[in-house]
Each structure stands twice: as C-alpha cells, then as structure tokens.
Design a protein around this motif. Structure first.
Motif, PDB file in Angstrom:
ATOM      1  N   GLN A 133      15.815   7.514  28.759  1.00  0.00           N
ATOM      2  CA  GLN A 133      15.844   7.059  27.883  1.00  0.00           C
ATOM      3  C   GLN A 133      16.945   7.026  27.559  1.00  0.00           C
ATOM      4  OE1 GLN A 133      13.454   9.416  25.219  1.00  0.00           O
ATOM      5  NE2 GLN A 133      12.397   8.257  25.047  1.00  0.00           N
ATOM      6  N   ALA A 185      13.544  13.970  26.328  1.00  0.00           N
ATOM      7  CA  ALA A 185      12.436  12.256  25.735  1.00  0.00           C
ATOM      8  C   ALA A 185      11.728  12.759  25.243  1.00  0.00           C
ATOM      9  CB  ALA A 185      12.009  12.313  27.167  1.00  0.00           C
ATOM     10  N   GLU A 210      17.996   3.627  29.611  1.00  0.00           N
ATOM     11  CA  GLU A 210      16.907   1.839  28.836  1.00  0.00           C
ATOM     12  C   GLU A 210      17.671   1.126  27.552  1.00  0.00           C
ATOM     13  OE1 GLU A 210      13.322   2.963  26.737  1.00  0.00           O
ATOM     14  OE2 GLU A 210      13.149   4.410  29.253  1.00  0.00           O
ATOM     15  N   ASP A 259       9.060  10.362  21.915  1.00  0.00           N
ATOM     16  CA  ASP A 259       8.442   8.970  21.749  1.00  0.00           C
ATOM     17  C   ASP A 259       9.290   8.202  20.337  1.00  0.00           C
ATOM     18  OD1 ASP A 259       7.659   7.336  23.864  1.00  0.00           O
ATOM     19  OD2 ASP A 259       5.801   7.998  24.071  1.00  0.00           O
TER      20      ASP A 259
END
Lengths: 261, 221, 642
Positions: free
Chosen positions: C556, A57, C559, A59
């Motif tokens: 993610q 993960a 998503e 951003d």
C-alpha cells in the motif's frame, strides 16, 4: 488539548494466504482521543515505515462509513465496541489510556486473508452476480411514477438496501454465515414490485452461490445484526428463508452452481 | 446436464429440516411428559396407560417410525451443518466477544450430542433391552415399578435431572429459532415468541424433573 | 491545435436526437468482436460497463478497490436532479439546463448541458426499474426536495444515501453482465498507463495490486471513468484511494487536461482535529437551512466555551454580509467567508498547524423555535454522525464546520461525444470536464455520472467503433512493449527509493501548499510561489522518498507513492491554470478580480473559454489551448446573492 493515550496493540500479521501468520505487539504512546481508529493505525504505519519495517496492510477507502471496505475485528468484535459504527468511524475516545487492543482480520473460509488485516471478499460479489439484481436494460423502463409503491414497502426495502457489504456479519457469526448479507439483498429486491418477476429465481440462485462459497449456515445467534454497522435486521433472514422455501416448493428448476474461484 | 438443486442441498433447506423434525420431537417430548406424569396418579393409571399404548399395535409402530426418522434426520443434518460451520472458519479468533446470542444458542452443539447419548441411555434403561442398574431390575409389564426403582438410585436420578436441564435449553433455543428458520417469524410477535418458547421449555423441563425428585423425596413410592 | 467540440448545431432541443440519428451503428452480430476497456466502477464507469455489456460489446472493467461496489460515488448523500416536474412547480428540461449553465458561471458547453438535462429524466426511470428505493410519499409516488438553493423541487433521494443506492443499482447491473460473461471484472487492479498506437488509444497497462503483476490489456476503445482529483489537496472528502493517475497518465500520453483549477469546496465539513487527520467528512448542506453560522467577534474569545460567549459578542457573518440569503448563500461563498474569518484569527476549535480552522454552526435558535424533536427528525442522522466523529453533542453545543475540497469540475478535455483529443480515449463522469463549468450545482454529480454511463457512452462508443479503422495490435507490438516497460521502470524506481520521508508526509505538504495557494481564494503572488515550490518538492520526492517492501505483493505504500507522484505534477498544473485564468468565475476566485461588493468578477471578454492544457514532456511547461464557448440560449449574466 486532550492528554495523549498509551495504547498497546496486538496486531495480526500475515504475509500472504499461505503464511500461517502471527500476532505482533506494538506500543503507541501519543494517541489522541480524537483520532479515528484507522488514523491511529496510520500513525503506527508511519512509525513502522520510519523504522524501515513493513507497514500493516489494512483495507479502507471512504473513511466515512459507507463504502464498506474497512473492517477489522477489534477486541473480539467486528468494527470494534461501538454499535452501528464502522471501523473508520470508530474513534480512540472509545478506549482508555493504557488499553491493550487486539486486532484481527475477518476470519472465514470464504474470506481468505490477502495480507495482514486485508481479506478477499469477492465471494460476496459472486453471490450478487448469481442473481442479486433486477434484469433491466437502460432504455426499456416506463415512467418512474407508473407503479406507485406503498411508502412502508419502499422504506422496508431501503432498510435492507443499506447494506454496505463489509462482511462484519460473516465475521461476527459463530458459523461464518452470510445469511444477513444475502437476506438483505433478497429482501431489498423482493419487497419492491420491480423485483417480483425474478423474486424466486433470484433467491434460489443467490442461496446456491452462498452455499457454494463455503459460508456457514444460520443458527439464529443474531450476532450479525449486533455487529452490522447499518443495523440491518435479522427479519430479512427470515424473509429469505421464507422465499427460499416457497421457491423450492413452488417450482423446481436447475440452478447452475459455479465453482468459487 | 447439471443436477437440479434440491432443497436438501441447501443450508436453508437443511435448517428447515432441522426445524420440522424439531417440531416432531418437541411434540413427542410433550406427549411423553404428559403420559409419564400419570406416575403421580398411581400404578394402575400409569401401567394402564402403558398397556393402552402397546395395544395400539401398528399405529404405535408408525409413530415410532416417524420418531426414529425424525431423530435420525435431526442428527444427520446436525452433523452435516456443524461440520460445515467448522469448515467455514478454519482459523479462529484469538479474542471473540459475543453480544447478542444466548447461552442456549451457543450450547446447542453440546446439548445436542449429550441429549443423543442420554436418549440411548434412557432407551437402554427403560425400553430395550432394559439394562439392570443397582437395585433396578427391568420389568416390561410394570412401568410404575421401573420408574420408582430406577429413580430411587440417586445417580440415575441425577443423570435424568441433568439431562432435563440440557433438554430445557435445547428446546428453548430450538422452539424460538425454528420460526426464523422456517421464515415464519415476524418482528411484531418476537417478544411473545420468546416468552412462549421459554414457557414451553420450562414446562417440559420441570415436568420431567418432577418425577425423579418426587421418587427421591418419597412422594412417589 | 484546434479544439472541435463536435457539438451539433441548430435548435438545442433536438441536437442530441439528431446527433443520435446521424451516428453510425454497429451491427448486433459484430458487437461482441469489439473490446472496450472501462476503468473505474463508479456511477459513470459501472453504468457504462453494464450498458455496453448489455449491448453485446466485450467489456473489460477495472477498479482499484476490492469490489466494484465501493467506488466513491457511494458516498454522495444528498440526491440526484432530474427534470421530471413531478411536483408541477415549473421545472422543465430547459430550466434544469438553464440553472446548470448559470450555476457553472458560463464556463460549460451548452450542448452538453442540454443533453444532460434531457437524459436526467430517463435516469430516474432506469434507477426505479432497477429497484433503487428512492424516498416516496404516502401515496406511493416519488418524493422530491429542493436542493442547493434551487427554486424547484427536482431532487430525488434515498435517505441520506442516494449515491450508495444509485451505485448499488449500477453495481448490480454490472454484476448481471459479469454473470452473463459480457463483462470481465478485475478488482484490486490499478491502471497505470494508456497504450497509444499511432495516435489512437488501444489499451491500458495495469498493475495487479495483490500480485504486483504489470500487464497490458488491448482493446478497440478505452473509457476512463476514474473520478476527480480532489485528493491533490490531501485532505478532502474523497475516499483515501481516489487518485488522478489514470487521467494524468492519459494526459501525459497526449490527452488535454481542461480547467484543472476548477475545484469545488464544500462549506459544511467536519474540521480537522489534529495533524494526524487523514480525511474530512462532509455533512449535508441541508444543515444550513436551520443552523446559524457564527464566530466570535473578538479573537480572544475563540478558545472560550461557545455558550459563554454573549449574543452581542457573536458575529453571524453570513447573515451580516448577505442579509437576503443569509446562511443559505451558495457553497463557494459560504466556504470562502469561513476561510476569511479563520485567517483573521477568529476561527474556533483546536489549533492545527497553529491555526484554528472551524466556524460554529449553531442549532440553539432552531431548537428553541422548533423543539428538539423536530430538529432531531430533520437532522438526527447527521447529528449522530457528528457526535460519532467529534465526541460533541450538537444538541447542546454548536457544531464546528469548515470547508473541504469536495469535487473537481476540471478533468480531461472531451468533445460532445465524450472523446478526448486522443481518438478512442473516452472520458466519463467526474474525470472529464464537460458539464459543470466553473461550479457544480448540488445533486448534479450523480446525474452526470449516470447520464454518461447509461445514455451517452453506449451511443458514442458505437459511433466511434463503427467508423474506426483499427489495425490489429497485440502484445508484441513495439508500442505496447514500450509502454509496459515504462510502467515497470516507474514502479521499480519507486521501490528502489531509499530516502527518509514517507509518501504521506510529501502528500500532506503538497496538499497544504495547494490548499493555501490554490484553494478557495487565489492570488497571483501565491500561485507563483506555489509554482516555484512544487517542482522543488517534486525533486525532493524523487530523491528522498521512503518505501519499504517489494513490488510483487500487496504494497500500500507503493500504491500511495505512485499516486502522489502524479498529484505533484497535476498540482502544479492546477496552479498554472489558476494563474492563467486571470478572472474570477464560479469556484475559481481570484482576489484581484472582485466586484465592489467583494464577489467574483467574471471576464467574459477574455476568459469565456475552456482552458485545455497539453503535456509537452516537461510538467512545468505545458501548452495552453483554448476552446471558445458560445452562449446561444442562456444569456450570460452576473449572479448576486446580496
């Protein structure tokens, strides 16, 4: 076509805020030099997914260096080795075939890890909420050209206003200080005539909130400026210090502090 | 009702206090050095100077009071800030490359406590109570003799010289960064400021080192 | 279904003023009793939430990013238009209105556009008061530039970061309301459905992206300001997270989707460099002021070093085809021509999927004429950006550019009050269809977002709330429970997928399909084949999707998969709309409808309408409704750039 590169990655993995976390080693054998750093991670994630594993993960959003969402410490430097460049704009040609790259999240008490390389930067939002604005209602203002602003002031304000709120300054600072972020906002608004009415109130509130969030203090290493993808100057920290000191000397007022969530 | 925010509550206020007390201490080390360099002018000059200081009486105590308060404030705030800094990054980096900072800036946290230890040593040695070391016998009246005797002991001189090196670095970073902390810096004077800080720090460092070296070399006897 | 625009009639100059007077007001003491949900924190959503909060409404705001400051409005470079006429060069509200209607190729609503031009003036006042550091002249007054071929200088800008500065202004205004307690902000939260009770929008269902918690939030009105759907194309200049889920879910709950085929392609983007390409970066259109666009005359020269290609072997095709406008032809023409030469096999740069997708944008002559210093002053930051991304130095070798999807003019259908056909559901900014018709002019997106947020939403919402008779709805209401259940089931189904293909691989295939068949130039057979292929792809997506991890964490992949599922359906609707619109207009270029000169040929007799699609329960069988468009003030004409 450029020759594919072999890259070894040491990536920080952490399932959640309570997990102590650890490094994980991955190897990629066909990295193209024209890939962006995040595209390289995309490729790794597709590979991990194919193996039924949990992708890393991280951003990211605009991937053009302006939204401020991406940010990883790459080989010990926030946003990697290239100056004035966000992680998303860093390309693999900056590295060489056979390189070993260590990837870590921003590390600061005020930026707790959410997962892997993703951190929670809402502390920045709360600092702005404390006073990083000009209080003006839609409908109230007079004509935009009513108050001329000397070009050099407008330019200086713009220099400060360029901050993308990525947090690299905090990540780079040996004290995890947010002085550059806060100094930039205080200066942006403090340099403009529109920001004068709340200038001293603003700096008091923002600094109080900055401290409350658990950021460290500034000890003038200037690592923040070196890491800043927008090259925001530490002169704005001096400006914040000056405004803060005069604010506290000029008038005493109650600055209500809020608990960080 | 909530307590009003005071300057001392904020990190910026604390840094300003570090800067202001730093200025006091900086001023003191310069005066201290200038006074002590009179060792090169012979025993009468130095001892006379020492007597003059003592004869200031209450003024001396006021000065000592300011100094002591500055030291205490400088140390207390430093401890507070360092512990804050440690708490601000509970999990460190595996790899961290610094690119902008200086050696002096990075070692403030080391040079600070070591200098504090040195000050205790220095006071115990030359002032109160005047701890004897090797051939050194403290004599409250004869400062000159104290200096010569003490610095003739190589390890004592060594400690002093080492401490002055630390002091030099500490002063260098302190002197130029205090302008930033007090919001007095301006980009136009950045280079000059750095140069001035460097020069001042070196003057103090070499001025002080000159004394033990001169004694060891037999120039001052 | 009859689509009522609810636009006032009479002289266009006073329509908005009269409408404002006719609107009902909410008593100041009652405002805090009304709860308004605003989804999205870009220019429209951020400004809207802040302004509604300021007025005293109880606002709940959502964004999927970690902070409201990151919405993709932030990436707009060029500027914002306003009819200030500070330059004394003949601009006026009417001229901005006229240019926008004409630029939209007579497919937008006159009343809406006029209002936009009117409030553009106030936007600049508001932003300056907020501390937006617009560029200034030495005298201290605001600077303007001409943008996108406009004949007047009406564009305000803040270096190349106008969107950023405007968004930060809105974000700061929003932050002030959060501090004041009038706005409650929920970042890292994605809206997954609209709650419609008795035909009226009463809330949304969201998923907390960190904890995975699915929740219902109820309100008296819902505003969607969730941006455009350019990411249907996979490769676009949009942020990676930009998605159509909010508007698509609203569409599935009854809101009409208008003009989905109107997508704008920006001509000057950095071309893809490989099959790993994740997005495309736009470079300001201003580059075409001094750069010359060319490709080799012979396909054999395409892999040569450009400096080794002699002048006589270069085809400066824009200058050749459009001698009077040359390299400054409008966006859609420049884009289309670039694709045509690449399809002919004369593109340059690396082959991606077997085709070279790129044309040269050459500054050699500009450097010769003006000197490197002047060129660096004008374009230095863009050249640096190009160098950072490609590794090539544009002072030495020509840039390579290629068109990329940039903006979507289509969106949810709204009336003059920005309300969709579902009462209580308002749509603002790029998410609605209203102001740009078939093509948007440069520097008008920021204008529309802020106009909607600061100056339109506050009025129209008050008017709606003052009149709406809303029964009390709480979490125990059957419709609320049902909607939450459906969302949970959808998420659970995605998590349970155990196929072989990653979400991204589906997205890439869908994007490529849309780009090839419903991109810059469209034709019947292509569209039909895409309409046939997309449901097959969707079926494979249903059965062969690969997802790891669970639903109760930051996931993610999950998503992405949810967003792609909605893109799949929307992509099909885009193709159907493009097929139904059997004319060329603005950015919608049908190869069957071209003038003798090869330009877009409008069919005003049959297509002077808004095409608004209704969801019928089957994504492949929507119903088309038409809102006819009337032009009382600007007479439809044909544009020509020859």
């Amino acid at each position: 076509m450029s020759k594919p590169m072999r890259i070894t990655l040491n990536v920080w993995r952490q399932t959640g805020p309570k997990d102590p976390g650890q490094f994980e080693r991955h190897e990629l054998t066909d990295v193209d030099e024209h890939m962006s750093f995040l595209e390289m991670l995309d490729v790794l994630n597709e590979k991990l997914l194919g193996e039924g594993k949990d992708p890393i993960a991280f951003d990211h959003d605009c991937r053009e260096g302006i939204c401020g969402m991406c940010g990883i410490v790459i080989n010990g430097r926030p946003h990697g080795p290239r100056e004035a460049t966000t992680t998303c704009q860093l390309h693999m040609r900056t590295f060489s075939d056979g390189d070993e790259i260590t990837i870590e999240p921003w590390r600061a008490n005020a930026f707790p890890v959410v997962k892997d390389l993703v951190v929670d930067r809402t502390s920045f939002d709360r600092v702005v909420q404390a006073g990083g604005y000009v209080s003006v209602r839609a409908g109230s203002p007079g004509d935009a050209n009513e108050i001329p602003i000397p070009k050099k002031d407008a330019d200086a304000a713009m220099d400060a206003a360029q901050c993308i709120g990525c947090g690299a300054c905090v990540a780079a600072c040996p004290n995890a200080s947010a002085a550059l972020f806060v100094g930039a906002k205080v200066s942006h608004l403090g340099l403009l005539p529109q920001g004068q009415a709340e200038r001293f109130d603003r700096v008091r509130k923002m600094v109080a909130q900055m401290d409350l969030e658990g950021f460290g203090h500034c000890t003038n290493h200037f690592e923040c400026m070196a890491a800043c993808p927008k090259e925001i100057s530490v002169d704005f920290i001096a400006r914040m210090n000056r405004d803060m000191l005069s604010a506290m000397v000029k008038e005493k007022d109650t600055v209500p502090g809020r608990k960080p969530r | 009702m909530q307590k009003a925010l005071t300057l001392y509550d904020t990190t910026i206020g604390k840094k300003a206090l570090m800067a202001v007390t730093g200025v006091v201490l900086f001023g003191f080390v310069i005066a201290h050095m200038v006074g002590n360099l009179q060792v090169f002018l012979g025993p009468e000059q130095l001892n006379g100077y020492a007597k003059k200081l003592h004869d200031l009486g209450p003024l001396l105590w006021i000065a000592r009071g300011i100094l002591l308060a500055s030291v205490v404030a400088h140390v207390v705030v430093a401890v507070q800030l360092v512990s804050r800094s440690v708490a601000a990054r509970p999990v460190g980096y595996r790899q961290k490359k610094n690119t902008a900072t200086s050696y002096a800036a990075r070692t403030m946290r080391v040079s600070g406590p070591l200098l504090a230890l040195f000050i205790i040593f220095h006071l115990a040695h030359f002032t109160v109570p005047g701890v004897p070391m090797g051939n050194y016998e403290h004599n409250a009246r004869d400062v000159y003799a104290n200096v010569v005797q003490a610095f003739s002991i190589p390890w004592v001189s060594g400690v002093y010289i080492a401490a002055q090196l630390l002091l030099g670095f500490h002063l260098y970073h302190g002197a130029w960064s205090l302008f930033q902390s007090l919001g007095l810096s301006h980009p136009r004077y950045d280079d000059k400021k750095r140069m001035a800080a460097q020069t001042l720090a070196m003057v103090v460092m070499f001025g002080n080192i000159a004394m033990p070296v001169a004694v060891l070399a037999g120039i001052v006897k | 279904m009859e689509l009522l625009s609810n636009a006032p009639s009479g002289p266009i100059e006073s329509r908005w003023e009269r409408h404002r007077f006719d609107m009902k007001l909410v008593n100041p003491a009652n405002k805090r009793k009304y709860r308004v949900i605003v989804v999205g924190t870009g220019l429209a959503g951020g400004a809207g939430a802040a302004t509604l909060g300021e007025l005293g409404y109880n606002v709940l705001s959502f964004c999927y990013q970690d902070s409201p400051r990151r919405a993709h409005s932030i990436a707009a470079q060029g500027g914002i238009n306003a009819a200030k006429n500070y330059q004394n060069d003949g601009d006026s509200v009417f001229r901005l209105f006229y240019d926008t209607v004409k630029g939209g190729d007579f497919r937008s609503r006159e009343s809406n556009v006029y209002r936009l031009a009117q409030v553009s003036v106030d936007i600049i006042d508001q932003c300056v008061a907020q501390g937006v550091p617009f560029a200034r002249e030495y005298g201290g007054l605001l600077a303007n530039r001409s943008f996108g071929g406009a004949q007047v200088s009406r564009t305000f800008y803040a270096r190349g970061q106008t969107g950023q500065q405007l968004l930060l202004g809105a974000y700061q205004a929003l932050s002030r309301q959060i501090e004041a307690g009038s706005v409650k902000m929920r970042p890292r939260t994605e809206m997954l459905d609209v709650i419609v009770v008795d035909g009226v929008a009463r809330g949304v269902v969201t998923r907390d992206l960190v904890s995975g918690k699915v929740e219902a939030h109820l309100a008296d009105a819902v505003v969607l300001a969730t941006g455009g759907y350019g990411n249907v194309f996979f490769l676009s200049t949009n942020a990676k997270g930009c998605n159509a889920t909010a508007i698509w879910r609203a569409h599935r709950r009854g809101a009409l989707f208008a003009n989905p085929c109107y997508t704008q392609i920006h001509p000057t983007c950095i071309p893809p460099s490989g099959d790993y390409q994740s997005k495309l970066t736009l470079m300001s259109e201003s580059l075409r002021n001094d750069g010359r666009v060319w490709v080799p005359k012979n396909a054999d020269d395409c892999d040569k070093d450009p400096s080794a290609i002699a002048e006589k072997d270069r085809d400066y095709y824009l200058e050749r085809i459009y001698p009077s406008f040359g390299n400054l032809v409008p966006r859609d023409i420049a884009s289309r021509r670039a694709k045509m030469v690449c399809d002919e096999g004369r593109g340059v740069g690396p082959k991606v999927d077997g085709v070279r997708r790129g044309v040269y944008l050459d500054f050699r002559d500009a450097i010769k004429r003006l000197g490197q210093k002047v060129v660096a002053e004008r374009y230095g930051n863009l050249f640096d950006m190009y160098e950072r991304i490609t590794g090539d130095n544009p002072y030495k070798a020509p840039m390579r550019i290629y068109p990329a999807t940039h903006y979507t003019m289509g969106g949810l259908w709204v009336d003059y009050n920005l309300m969709s056909n579902v009462p209580g559901l308002f749509v603002a900014g790029e998410a609605n269809f209203s102001d740009h018709g078939a093509n948007r002019l440069g520097a008008s997106a920021l204008m529309q977002g802020l106009a909607d947020g600061y100056y339109v939403l506050p009025y129209v919402l008050g008017n709606y709330l003052a009149q709406a008779k809303l029964e009390k709805v709480d979490d125990s209401h059957a419709e609320v429970k049902k909607t939450v259940k459906e969302v949970e089931a959808r998420v659970a189904k995605l998590i349970a997928s155990d196929g072989k293909r990653t979400p991204d691989s589906f997205h890439r295939e869908l994007g490529n399909l849309i780009w090839e068949n419903c991109g810059m130039a469209r034709k019947k057979s292509d569209l039909e084949s895409a309409i046939k292929r997309i449901p097959e792809l969707r079926e494979e997506f249903e059965s062969n999707l690969l997802i790891t991890g669970g639903g109760e964490e930051l996931n993610q992949t999950l998503e992405k998969a949810g967003r792609i599922a909605d893109f799949m359906e929307l992509g099909e609707l885009m193709c159907m709309d493009a097929l139904a619109r059997d004319e060329s207009s603005g950015c919608h270029f049908r190869e069957e409808h071209i003038t003798a000169e090869g330009e877009a040929k409008r069919d005003d007799e049959h297509f002077m309408h808004v095409a608004a699609w209704e969801y019928t329960g089957d994504a492949s069988k929507p119903t088309l409704h038409k809102e006819p468009l009337n032009y009382e003030f600007v007479k439809p004409s044909t544009r020509s750039y020859k």
